[in-house]
Design an enzyme around this catalytic site. Structure first.
Site, PDB file in Angstrom:
ATOM      1  N   LYS A  65       0.814  -1.216   0.000  1.00  0.00           N
ATOM      2  CA  LYS A  65       0.000   0.000   0.000  1.00  0.00           C
ATOM      3  C   LYS A  65       0.852   1.272   0.000  1.00  0.00           C
ATOM      4  CE  LYS A  65      -4.159  -2.036   1.946  1.00  0.00           C
ATOM      5  NZ  LYS A  65      -5.166  -2.044   3.011  1.00  0.00           N
ATOM      6  N   ASN A  86      -4.960   1.765  -2.000  1.00  0.00           N
ATOM      7  CA  ASN A  86      -5.390   0.371  -2.194  1.00  0.00           C
ATOM      8  C   ASN A  86      -6.082   0.165  -3.530  1.00  0.00           C
ATOM      9  OD1 ASN A  86      -8.020   1.302  -1.874  1.00  0.00           O
ATOM     10  ND2 ASN A  86      -8.615  -0.338  -0.486  1.00  0.00           N
ATOM     11  N   ASP A 102     -10.450   1.905   1.902  1.00  0.00           N
ATOM     12  CA  ASP A 102     -10.595   1.197   3.185  1.00  0.00           C
ATOM     13  C   ASP A 102     -11.464   1.988   4.170  1.00  0.00           C
ATOM     14  OD1 ASP A 102      -9.127  -1.049   2.542  1.00  0.00           O
ATOM     15  OD2 ASP A 102      -7.240  -0.250   3.309  1.00  0.00           O
ATOM     16  N   GLY A 126      -5.138   0.680  18.135  1.00  0.00           N
ATOM     17  CA  GLY A 126      -4.139   0.550  17.084  1.00  0.00           C
ATOM     18  C   GLY A 126      -3.835   1.901  16.454  1.00  0.00           C
ATOM     19  N   ASN A 150      -2.903   2.931  21.592  1.00  0.00           N
ATOM     20  CA  ASN A 150      -1.958   2.028  20.920  1.00  0.00           C
ATOM     21  C   ASN A 150      -0.876   1.561  21.883  1.00  0.00           C
ATOM     22  OD1 ASN A 150      -1.148   0.688  18.499  1.00  0.00           O
ATOM     23  ND2 ASN A 150       0.564   2.129  18.313  1.00  0.00           N
ATOM     24  N   ALA A 153       2.500   4.235  22.395  1.00  0.00           N
ATOM     25  CA  ALA A 153       1.632   5.409  22.598  1.00  0.00           C
ATOM     26  C   ALA A 153       2.015   6.569  21.681  1.00  0.00           C
ATOM     27  CB  ALA A 153       1.701   5.843  24.064  1.00  0.00           C
ATOM     28  N   LYS A 155       2.823   6.607  18.661  1.00  0.00           N
ATOM     29  CA  LYS A 155       2.212   6.527  17.332  1.00  0.00           C
ATOM     30  C   LYS A 155       0.765   7.028  17.367  1.00  0.00           C
ATOM     31  CE  LYS A 155       3.039   2.724  14.826  1.00  0.00           C
ATOM     32  NZ  LYS A 155       3.346   1.288  14.633  1.00  0.00           N
ATOM     33  N   MET A 217     -11.605  -5.132  12.907  1.00  0.00           N
ATOM     34  CA  MET A 217     -11.343  -5.021  11.467  1.00  0.00           C
ATOM     35  C   MET A 217     -10.913  -6.357  10.870  1.00  0.00           C
ATOM     36  SD  MET A 217      -9.544  -1.485  10.485  1.00  0.00           S
ATOM     37  CE  MET A 217      -9.743   0.000  11.413  1.00  0.00           C
ATOM     38  N   TYR A 219     -11.264 -10.417  10.228  1.00  0.00           N
ATOM     39  CA  TYR A 219     -12.386 -11.353  10.137  1.00  0.00           C
ATOM     40  C   TYR A 219     -11.845 -12.776  10.084  1.00  0.00           C
ATOM     41  CZ  TYR A 219     -11.103 -11.554   5.268  1.00  0.00           C
ATOM     42  OH  TYR A 219     -10.382 -11.718   4.120  1.00  0.00           O
TER      43      TYR A 219
HETATM   44  P1  NDP Z   1       0.025  -2.387  10.878  1.00  0.00           P
HETATM   45  O1  NDP Z   1       1.101  -3.384  10.921  1.00  0.00           O
HETATM   46  O2  NDP Z   1       0.206  -1.111  10.132  1.00  0.00           O
HETATM   47  O3  NDP Z   1      -0.342  -1.970  12.412  1.00  0.00           O
HETATM   48  C1  NDP Z   1      -0.526  -2.939  13.379  1.00  0.00           C
HETATM   49  C2  NDP Z   1      -1.117  -2.331  14.641  1.00  0.00           C
HETATM   50  O4  NDP Z   1      -1.450  -3.374  15.550  1.00  0.00           O
HETATM   51  C3  NDP Z   1      -0.169  -1.385  15.391  1.00  0.00           C
HETATM   52  O5  NDP Z   1      -0.926  -0.371  15.980  1.00  0.00           O
HETATM   53  C4  NDP Z   1       0.449  -2.319  16.434  1.00  0.00           C
HETATM   54  O6  NDP Z   1       0.905  -1.646  17.598  1.00  0.00           O
HETATM   55  C5  NDP Z   1      -0.754  -3.164  16.783  1.00  0.00           C
HETATM   56  N1  NDP Z   1      -0.422  -4.471  17.351  1.00  0.00           N
HETATM   57  C6  NDP Z   1       0.157  -5.518  16.724  1.00  0.00           C
HETATM   58  N2  NDP Z   1       0.257  -6.580  17.556  1.00  0.00           N
HETATM   59  C7  NDP Z   1      -0.267  -6.178  18.754  1.00  0.00           C
HETATM   60  C8  NDP Z   1      -0.448  -6.818  20.016  1.00  0.00           C
HETATM   61  N3  NDP Z   1      -0.077  -8.078  20.206  1.00  0.00           N
HETATM   62  N4  NDP Z   1      -1.032  -6.109  21.008  1.00  0.00           N
HETATM   63  C9  NDP Z   1      -1.428  -4.830  20.820  1.00  0.00           C
HETATM   64  N5  NDP Z   1      -1.278  -4.173  19.635  1.00  0.00           N
HETATM   65  C10 NDP Z   1      -0.705  -4.839  18.628  1.00  0.00           C
HETATM   66  O7  NDP Z   1      -1.265  -3.192  10.362  1.00  0.00           O
HETATM   67  P2  NDP Z   1      -2.553  -2.601   9.640  1.00  0.00           P
HETATM   68  O8  NDP Z   1      -2.903  -1.322  10.307  1.00  0.00           O
HETATM   69  O9  NDP Z   1      -2.347  -2.608   8.172  1.00  0.00           O
HETATM   70  O10 NDP Z   1      -3.681  -3.723   9.918  1.00  0.00           O
HETATM   71  C11 NDP Z   1      -4.298  -3.858  11.197  1.00  0.00           C
HETATM   72  C12 NDP Z   1      -5.460  -4.853  11.107  1.00  0.00           C
HETATM   73  O11 NDP Z   1      -6.518  -4.353  10.286  1.00  0.00           O
HETATM   74  C13 NDP Z   1      -5.073  -6.216  10.515  1.00  0.00           C
HETATM   75  O12 NDP Z   1      -5.662  -7.219  11.333  1.00  0.00           O
HETATM   76  C14 NDP Z   1      -5.707  -6.216   9.147  1.00  0.00           C
HETATM   77  O13 NDP Z   1      -6.061  -7.522   8.737  1.00  0.00           O
HETATM   78  C15 NDP Z   1      -6.952  -5.361   9.394  1.00  0.00           C
HETATM   79  N6  NDP Z   1      -7.478  -4.758   8.152  1.00  0.00           N
HETATM   80  C16 NDP Z   1      -8.721  -5.133   7.720  1.00  0.00           C
HETATM   81  C17 NDP Z   1      -9.261  -4.590   6.563  1.00  0.00           C
HETATM   82  C18 NDP Z   1     -10.623  -5.047   6.107  1.00  0.00           C
HETATM   83  O14 NDP Z   1     -10.999  -4.721   4.976  1.00  0.00           O
HETATM   84  N7  NDP Z   1     -11.380  -5.750   6.913  1.00  0.00           N
HETATM   85  C19 NDP Z   1      -8.536  -3.588   5.774  1.00  0.00           C
HETATM   86  C20 NDP Z   1      -7.242  -3.231   6.330  1.00  0.00           C
HETATM   87  C21 NDP Z   1      -6.749  -3.825   7.474  1.00  0.00           C
HETATM   88  P3  NDP Z   1       2.377  -0.978  17.643  1.00  0.00           P
HETATM   89  O15 NDP Z   1       2.267   0.310  16.880  1.00  0.00           O
HETATM   90  O16 NDP Z   1       2.620  -0.753  19.098  1.00  0.00           O
HETATM   91  O17 NDP Z   1       3.300  -1.963  17.018  1.00  0.00           O
END
Ligand code: NDP
Length: 276
Positions: A65, A86, A102, A126, A150, A153, A155, A217, A219
């Protein structure tokens, strides 16, 4: 025949070909839509190959992306805000347009669910790409408060700074750590990827207002750990399958100027997920 594709790496699992072919069938539209793998560090090469074969537009998923964002000639305002693309479209003069669907996909699904939005207290978990992509359309609904929490924090705070100009007078936009979450919320959106690993961010027990909606988000065939946790605390729960179908429908509209009916396609996907 018009050619479209979804690019990702990996891509074999993608539901997008099925969704877009279903849309085309529904609308009696003549197009092809395929899943294409591009090299992780060279999305541009994958796209150029597709264009040489007659490709006209594409969806872009993980991890492309941001690379797609950098490749396009013309960005939509919402893609610029989201920092990600996207949906790609080739213009008549060969210019490449980039958009992101999205965010609107999420808000359409939330509207379908009659989720509390305008005047509501919303919590987003997140601060990654997915959350950045949904903030603009969520703020456009004019919630009373939008809190971003998040694990990292800083971010969440950075997102608050980037979107403060869209919050307007009536919306309190704030962000920080999970430990700083205060009060109850009408809508809690899990935009972390924690559910992928079966993990749950550390959340206070008294998070939900009466009739609150908890939306993941992600599924899956089974409710996610976040959905189970929220359900046990009295919230209505939903996963991101509807968001997936709605963002696809918006891409389809951008390419074909026709709006497919999303309900039957979401129902079909849900049945397929349940059957494994
Ligand atoms: P990114 O990798 O950009 O961000 C991941 C986020 O999740 C960060 O905020 C990270 O925190 C946090 N995170 C990861 N692991 C943990 C954990 N164990 N505990 C707490 N926080 C955690 O991913 P995306 O933003 O691209 O995607 C996020 C979700 O959204 C995914 O599950 C994806 O499948 C879903 N999604 C669904 C869509 C849909 O159409 N349904 C479309 C786009 C995304 P930190 O910053 O601290 O690392």
């Amino acid at each position: 025949m018009s050619r479209y594709a979804v690019f990702g790496n990996p891509i074999a699992h993608s539901k997008s070909p099925l969704i877009h072919r279903s849309f085309a069938e529904q609308l009696k539209d003549s197009l092809s839509y395929e899943a294409r793998l591009a090299p992780v560090d060279d999305f541009a090469a994958g796209w150029a190959e597709f264009v040489a074969e007659g490709g006209q537009g594409a969806n872009v998923t993980m991890p492309f992306k941001e690379q797609a964002f950098r490749l396009v000639d013309v960005l939509s305002p919402r893609a610029r805000r989201a920092g990600a693309v996207n949906t790609l479209m080739l213009g008549k003069t060969g210019q490449l347009y980039g958009d992101t669907t999205d965010g609107v996909g999420l808000t359409r699904d939330l509207e379908r669910l009659e989720a509390p939005l305008t005047g509501a207290r919303i919590l987003i978990l997140g601060a990654g790409g997915a959350v950045r992509g949904v903030l603009e359309p969520l703020l456009a609904k004019q919630p009373a408060a939008l809190v971003i929490a998040n694990r990292t924090a800083a971010k969440a705070s950075a997102l608050v700074e980037d979107f403060a100009d869209l919050a307007g007078q009536g919306c309190l936009l704030s962000g920080g750590s999970y430990a700083a979450i205060e009060g109850q919320f009408d809508l809690v959106i899990n935009g972390t990827s924690a559910s992928l690993g079966g993990e749950l961010p550390p959340l206070p027990d008294s998070l939900f207002s009466p009739q609150a909606l908890a939306y993941d988000m992600m599924y899956a065939a089974e409710p996610t750990v976040f959905m189970r946790w929220a359900s046990e605390r009295g919230a209505r729960v939903e996963d991101g399958l509807g968001m997936l179908v709605e963002q696809a429908a918006e891409s389809y509209f951008l390419w074909r100027h026709k709006r497919p009916e999303t309900g039957p396609v979401a129902d079909m996907l849900r049945r397929m997920l349940a059957e494994g």
